[in-house]
Enzyme design. Structure first.
Site, PDB file in Angstrom:
ATOM      1  N   LYS A  62      50.074  -3.386  58.027  1.00  0.00           N
ATOM      2  CA  LYS A  62      51.000  -4.401  57.231  1.00  0.00           C
ATOM      3  C   LYS A  62      51.427  -5.496  58.457  1.00  0.00           C
ATOM      4  CE  LYS A  62      52.735  -0.261  54.923  1.00  0.00           C
ATOM      5  NZ  LYS A  62      54.080   0.496  54.557  1.00  0.00           N
TER       6      LYS A  62
ATOM      7  N   ASP B  30      53.065  12.604  58.199  1.00  0.00           N
ATOM      8  CA  ASP B  30      53.753  11.439  57.436  1.00  0.00           C
ATOM      9  C   ASP B  30      54.901  12.302  57.264  1.00  0.00           C
ATOM     10  OD1 ASP B  30      53.209   9.990  55.829  1.00  0.00           O
ATOM     11  OD2 ASP B  30      53.221  10.859  54.334  1.00  0.00           O
TER      12      ASP B  30
ATOM     13  N   LYS C   5      43.579   9.555  54.183  1.00  0.00           N
ATOM     14  CA  LYS C   5      44.711   9.702  53.821  1.00  0.00           C
ATOM     15  C   LYS C   5      44.911  10.413  52.128  1.00  0.00           C
ATOM     16  CE  LYS C   5      48.001   6.493  54.846  1.00  0.00           C
ATOM     17  NZ  LYS C   5      48.633   5.437  54.948  1.00  0.00           N
TER      18      LYS C   5
ATOM     19  N   ARG D   8      56.649 -27.972  65.448  1.00  0.00           N
ATOM     20  CA  ARG D   8      57.005 -27.213  64.626  1.00  0.00           C
ATOM     21  C   ARG D   8      55.801 -26.067  65.049  1.00  0.00           C
ATOM     22  NH1 ARG D   8      61.306 -25.588  64.115  1.00  0.00           N
ATOM     23  NH2 ARG D   8      60.494 -23.980  64.957  1.00  0.00           N
TER      24      ARG D   8
ATOM     25  N   GLU E 265      45.013  11.935  57.363  1.00  0.00           N
ATOM     26  CA  GLU E 265      47.023  11.527  57.237  1.00  0.00           C
ATOM     27  C   GLU E 265      47.142  13.392  56.317  1.00  0.00           C
ATOM     28  OE1 GLU E 265      49.270   9.102  55.280  1.00  0.00           O
ATOM     29  OE2 GLU E 265      48.842  10.531  54.226  1.00  0.00           O
TER      30      GLU E 265
END
Length: 302
Positions: free
Chosen positions: A141, A224, A173, A106, A203
């Protein structure tokens, strides 16, 4: 031009990641199902097969899972990480004592299916924009504890890595700009603090902010949530600032690079890339990638 070498994971990183996963799975008493039903003398052979088309990633983690449970188990990889495979392709053969093989199964499959899923999904994005100079990039992320592995899988799928963490590149940012007092001043402050070896990206959410940012000449400007038309305007603004022809713009090493982010999906990435940006960052390739279906079929030898 020399072809880029495929990425590799350090052996120590592999061992640490797999050992932690095995400890989580085996717990305090070990694999009580296998220990109670399979005799220690039994041996087995198994084959790993992919059930969907995709890109393989994580074979060495699977190998380590079997080795750490039972060093006598033999793991033979039939393909390499980064290979594209068709449904039904055999990717590995495993043989040895049945107890260790079943107990490691597994964990080995979990790493393989998860990382191969990311590599496969990244490849779909990379294929969509292969006719442009843009590169699809992952973000921060990622699943906690698995970032280096997931970013490895992104590269195997034909993507590029954004920064690994908060310590290896500057990304200013909107909240940083709001607190620090301005776009250009934030770039100058970051450069004064970090020195010449650290890349600086900022950004912006509009062309006016972009023009201000260009005066400070950051390495990268992140555009962005801009649509393809506005992205094309941004590329034109950048080219005009650096006074470059269209041909020179594509190869000039001095100019600021442009990165698009926001609303990046498999059905939008082509238009974004065709705007002329250099990079396209998206969390989709790590956070939304389905696993690649891989099976392991065992034959017990008596």
């Amino acid at each position: 031009m020399t072809a880029a070498l495929r990425p590799e994971l350090p052996a120590l990183m592999i061992e640490d990641q797999v050992r932690a996963a095995l400890n989580e799975d085996l717990g305090r008493a070990g694999d009580i199902t296998t220990l109670s039903t399979i005799g220690p003398e039994l041996t087995a052979k198994a084959g790993m097969n992919v059930r969907d088309a995709g890109v393989v990633a994580g074979l060495e983690l699977a190998r380590a899972a079997f080795r750490l449970v039972d060093p006598s188990i033999h793991f033979e990889a039939l393909v390499a990480d980064g290979d594209r495979v068709a449904p039904g392709t055999a990717i590995a053969r495993i043989s040895g004592r049945a107890r260790g093989l079943l107990s490691a199964e597994r964990v080995g499959l979990n790493f393989l299916m998860h990382l191969s899923g990311i590599a496969s999904y990244t490849a779909k994005f990379a294929d969509e924009i292969a006719h442009t100079r843009a590169k699809v990039c992952c973000t921060r992320k990622t699943i906690p504890g698995l970032r280096a592995l997931e970013k490895y899988a992104v590269r195997l799928g034909g993507g590029s890595n954004h920064r690994y963490g908060l310590d290896d590149a500057v990304l200013i940012k909107d909240n940083h700009i709001a607190v620090s007092g301005g776009v250009a001043s934030a770039v100058h402050a970051a450069r004064a603090y970090c020195g010449h070896l650290v890349k600086i990206e900022i950004e912006v959410d509009g062309l006016d902010q972009m023009r201000e940012a260009l005066t400070a000449q950051p390495d990268v400007i992140l555009l962005d949530n801009m649509g393809p038309d506005l992205l094309r305007e941004a590329v034109a603004v950048n080219r005009a600032f650096w006074q470059l022809s269209a041909d020179a713009y594509a190869v000039d090493a001095r100019r600021t690079r442009l990165e698009a982010s926001g609303n990046v999906k498999i059905d939008t990435v082509r238009a974004i890339a065709e705007s002329g940006v250099d990079y396209i960052s998206t969390s989709k390739i790590t956070m939304a990638a389905p696993t690649l279906d891989i099976g392991l079929d065992v034959v017990i030898e008596r």
